[in-house]
Structure formats: C-alpha cells, structure tokens
Design a protein around this motif. Structure first.
Motif, PDB file in Angstrom:
ATOM      1  N   ASP A  11      14.985 -35.001 -24.428  1.00 47.34           N
ATOM      2  CA  ASP A  11      14.125 -33.842 -24.166  1.00 47.34           C
ATOM      3  C   ASP A  11      13.445 -33.452 -25.481  1.00 47.34           C
ATOM      4  N   LEU A  12      12.114 -33.535 -25.510  1.00 47.87           N
ATOM      5  CA  LEU A  12      11.388 -33.179 -26.727  1.00 47.87           C
ATOM      6  C   LEU A  12      11.465 -31.666 -26.939  1.00 47.87           C
ATOM      7  N   ASP A 105       7.838 -34.444 -21.051  1.00 52.47           N
ATOM      8  CA  ASP A 105       8.621 -34.462 -22.297  1.00 52.47           C
ATOM      9  C   ASP A 105      10.104 -34.715 -22.055  1.00 52.47           C
ATOM     10  N   LYS A 166      20.024 -27.845 -29.202  1.00 52.82           N
ATOM     11  CA  LYS A 166      18.584 -27.844 -29.433  1.00 52.82           C
ATOM     12  C   LYS A 166      18.248 -26.924 -30.593  1.00 52.82           C
TER      13      LYS A 166
HETATM   14 MG    MG Z   1      11.401 -30.094 -23.753  1.00 54.95          MG
END
Ligand code: MG
Length: 457
Positions: A11-12, A105, A166
C-alpha cells in the motif's frame, strides 16, 4: 489456510499527496491536500504533514481548510498517479506471478507463485520478509515513493499488517500468531464492518476482533444474516482462504442494446445509457462486487465496434459515480453518423469492500470559473475523462491548482493559484530545487497545459 506467510499486501503511503510532493519540490515537508478544491469538494488524500492538523481522507475540503488553512490544496493529476502506479505494479510482477491490483495504490501478491520468465524472486528466493524489503527498496528507487508492506498467511492478515506501521512500514505476522495479533483490534479493522455494523455489534458488547472471535453464530446470524455472520466469525478467527486473484480484471458485468434504426440523438442515447447503468450497478451490488473500470461500447452504422473506458483510482459500486463516468464517455462520442448498438460495462472487479473516497465527491467543483473570451485553444491535452467524471468538466481556460503547465521562457511548472484575472505559476519540477513564482494573464497564449513531468527522470 497457508502455513507460510506468503501473501503480501503493498500500500503506497499518502499516494496522491506523495506524488505531488515528489513533483513539486516547494511542497516537500509541507501539508498537501489533494481532492475537490471547490466549495463542495472532498479530500481524496492528504500528506502526513496535513494529517498532523487533523485533516483526513473523505473530509470536506471546507473543513480541511478550516483545520489547515496553510496547506496546498491541489486538484488531482491522475495521469501522473497512473504513471507512478504502473511503475510500482511492474516492480511487484518481478517478485510474483500472481499480483492482484485492488486500487491505484494497493495490491496483493502471492509469493508462492514465481514471477513469469524469472528463476525466482530477485530478493534471494522465497524468504517473505527479504522479498518485502526488496520491493520497498525498488519502489523507492524507481518512483521516490514509499510503500507500507504487510506479510501474512492470508489477505486479511497481510492487509492489516500493512496498516500497522504506516508510513514506510514492513510488518510480518508469523504463522500461528494471526489470531493473537487481531484480537485487540477494533472490529472496524475487518473488511465489511462499517459504522452501522459496528454499532449493531457494539450493542451486543462486541468491540474488539477478539470479542467477535469468542462470539458464535447463534449471536451473529440473527444480527447480521447468515453469510455476513459466518463470514465475519471466520475472519475474526483469522480464517481467510480468499485467494490472490490476478484475472479479476478480465471479468466484467455489462449490458447492451441494439437499436432498430441507427440513433443519432445524443439525448436518446443518454436516456438508454442511464437505464443500462442502473441495471449494471444493481447486478454489481447483488453480487457484492465493486468495479474500477467503466466501459462504453458502441457499434456504428458500418458495424465497426468501438470501446472507450475510464479507470477509477478505487473500486466502486456507487451508481452516481458509474453514471458520471459513462456520461463523460458518451459526451466524447460522435453520434452524427448513427449508433446501432450501445453498451455499458464495468470491469476490474473486486469482492473486497473498499472505502470509496472519491465516490463521495459530489457534483462539479464550484471554483468560480474565470473564463475570458479566450481564443479557442486546443484543449485536447488538458482534459482527462476521469477528472471530468469525478469533478465535472473543466470550464474552458480554467486553470486547476496543481496542473502541469509549460511556458516558452520559464519552462515547466505548475499552477499555484488562479483568480479572476491572473494565474500564478511556480516554475519547478521533480529534478529542480524549489522554483520561482510568476503571474500571467489568464489567457496568456504562452502559458500552455502540459504533460506530467517525465518519470523516471
Ligand atoms: Mg495507500
């Protein structure tokens, strides 16, 4: 169930905003909000600097501006995002022969399937955390973007793991520990649990995934129905055998209609199209699917078949959004010679319920268009069917904030802001330092819309 942590979820991080900061050096380290910039716009993505002020995806832009007035508010540049996304997806395919792209993404991949034409993953074979580290490094080297990667024995666990650290995270959940990792989390972490289901479960005292795992079908089925009840109970116990599926994109749901006589009336085509969109979306919803691509099919008087399509950043089952995409595609159609067959379909199907942020973006931006009686400039390079579908068509000669432009004397830059009479441009690009700002008349013929900066540079 797998005994090996061989499912990866990539996941970007803050994707749209990260591409903007990469391409616009003066915005690096600063709050950036990408989305509908008008009065009724909605935030699609914001940078971590903006999140520090409480700005969130799906928040109205008005509220975002109140929380963080000094952020840069930019219209999306989907061409640039699509280009970055395709570089990332190519990296993923170097590691696995089975890549399931779920949005612009985000993707799953299955490490048990070797990449096509390669002896094995370049990261030294089959070690999942080495493969994940290699992926992250390659994504950063080739796009200057960061990704968070989760590794686990199922899609559910991989997705949850990618969210744990993240941005720029890498979390491997060891097989056998899945249920322990999930137990303390809010039930909202599970796919398919939205605010309404959450409220219903909480009324029964079920707040965490662990609470849910300890409940039973007798409790859940009357509350949620049989399929949702048993499905969620399995997920809460980390039982998820959904495969990584690459060929989803080949499947589609569509409807078409052949006319008795060739139709030239666009309004009539529009009416038929709206009815068919309704049928397609009802089938999607009935099958609990979401779709990313909207396809318009036409057959002309000479029996030639044409298709045009738009791909959304995220899957949707929102009829308004599908309708708007289909109508935008129809707008670009020349029906003067008559249309014999009209069809609409959706492809890029997923079964995963996705937060569909862009679907919430309401009607067109209501930025006051400062429209001069400009000469009919060639607009072809300045329109994006996806932008039009999401935000409505751009009035002639309206400069969008963030838009790429070029000037013969100053070079490449982007629209920093525009008012009733002037447009202000910052001349910089991904390979320059922060650049100077210059203002021009709105209809200055030297200022032209441009392609996104070339990448890799
Ligand atoms: Mg993302």
């Amino acid at each position: 169930m797998r005994t090996r942590a061989s499912v990866l979820h990539v996941d970007l991080d803050a994707f749209f905003a990260a591409v903007e900061q990469r391409d616009k050096p003066s915005l690096r380290g600063r709050p950036v909000v990408v989305g509908g910039v008008g009065g009724r716009g909605v935030v699609a993505t914001c940078s971590y600097e903006a999140r520090a002020y409480g700005v969130r995806s799906a928040m109205s832009t008005v509220e975002a501006r109140a929380r963080c007035p000094h952020a840069a508010y930019l219209s999306p540049r989907f061409d640039a995002y699509r280009a970055a996304s395709s570089v990332v997806m190519a990296v993923l395919r170097e590691v696995s022969g089975l890549v399931e792209q779920v949005s612009i993404d985000e993707a799953y991949l299955d490490l048990d399937v070797p990449p096509e034409g390669e002896p094995g993953p370049p990261a030294g074979g089959t070690d999942p955390s080495a493969a994940a580290a290699w992926l992250k490094a390659q994504i950063h080297e080739r796009t200057e973007l960061t990704a968070s990667v989760g590794v686990g024995s199922s899609k559910l666990v991989a997705k949850i793991a990618s969210d744990l650290e993240k941005p720029d995270g890498l979390v491997v959940v060891a097989p056998g520990t899945e249920a322990d990792v999930l137990a303390p989390m809010s039930i909202r972490a599970l796919p398919g649990i939205g605010p309404a289901t959450q409220a219903r479960l909480e009324s029964m005292g079920i707040r965490t995934v662990g609470d849910l795992a300890r409940s039973d079908e007798l409790t859940l089925v009357p509350l949620l129905g049989r399929s949702a009840g048993t499905g969620l109970l399995a997920l809460a116990n980390a039982r998820d055998d959904r495969p990584v599926v690459a060929e989803r994109d080949a499947k589609s749901v569509s409807h078409e209609q052949t006319f008795a006589t060739d139709v030239t009336d666009k309004r009539l085509l529009r009416d038929h199209l709206l009815v068919m969109v309704g049928k397609v979306v009802r089938r999607l919803v009935a099958e609990k699917l979401t779709a990313r691509t909207v396809v318009l099919k036409t057959r002309t008087h000479d029996f030639a078949t044409h298709t045009r399509s738009t791909t959304l950043p995220h899957p949707t089952d929102d009829e308004r959004l599908v309708r708007r995409c289909a109508l935008t595609l129809l707008d670009g159609l020349d029906a003067a010679d008559g249309v014999r067959l009209l069809g609409v379909g959706v492809a890029g199907l997923s079964t995963f319920a996705q937060a569909d942020l862009l679907a919430d973006i309401d009607d067109a931006d209501d930025v006051t268009p400062a429209v001069p009686d400009a000469p009919d400039a060639d607009r072809a390079d300045d329109t994006d069917p996806l932008h039009d579908a999401l935000f409505g068509p751009v009035p002639d000669r309206q400069w969008r904030p963030g838009q790429d432009v070029v000037h013969p004397a100053y070079g490449a830059g982007w629209v920093w802001g525009s008012g009733r009479t002037v447009v202000t441009v910052r001349f910089e690009g991904p390979a320059t330092g922060p650049g100077p700002v210059r203002s021009f008349a709105l209809d200055d013929p030297d200022l032209r819309p441009a392609e996104p900066p070339p990448w890799p540079r």
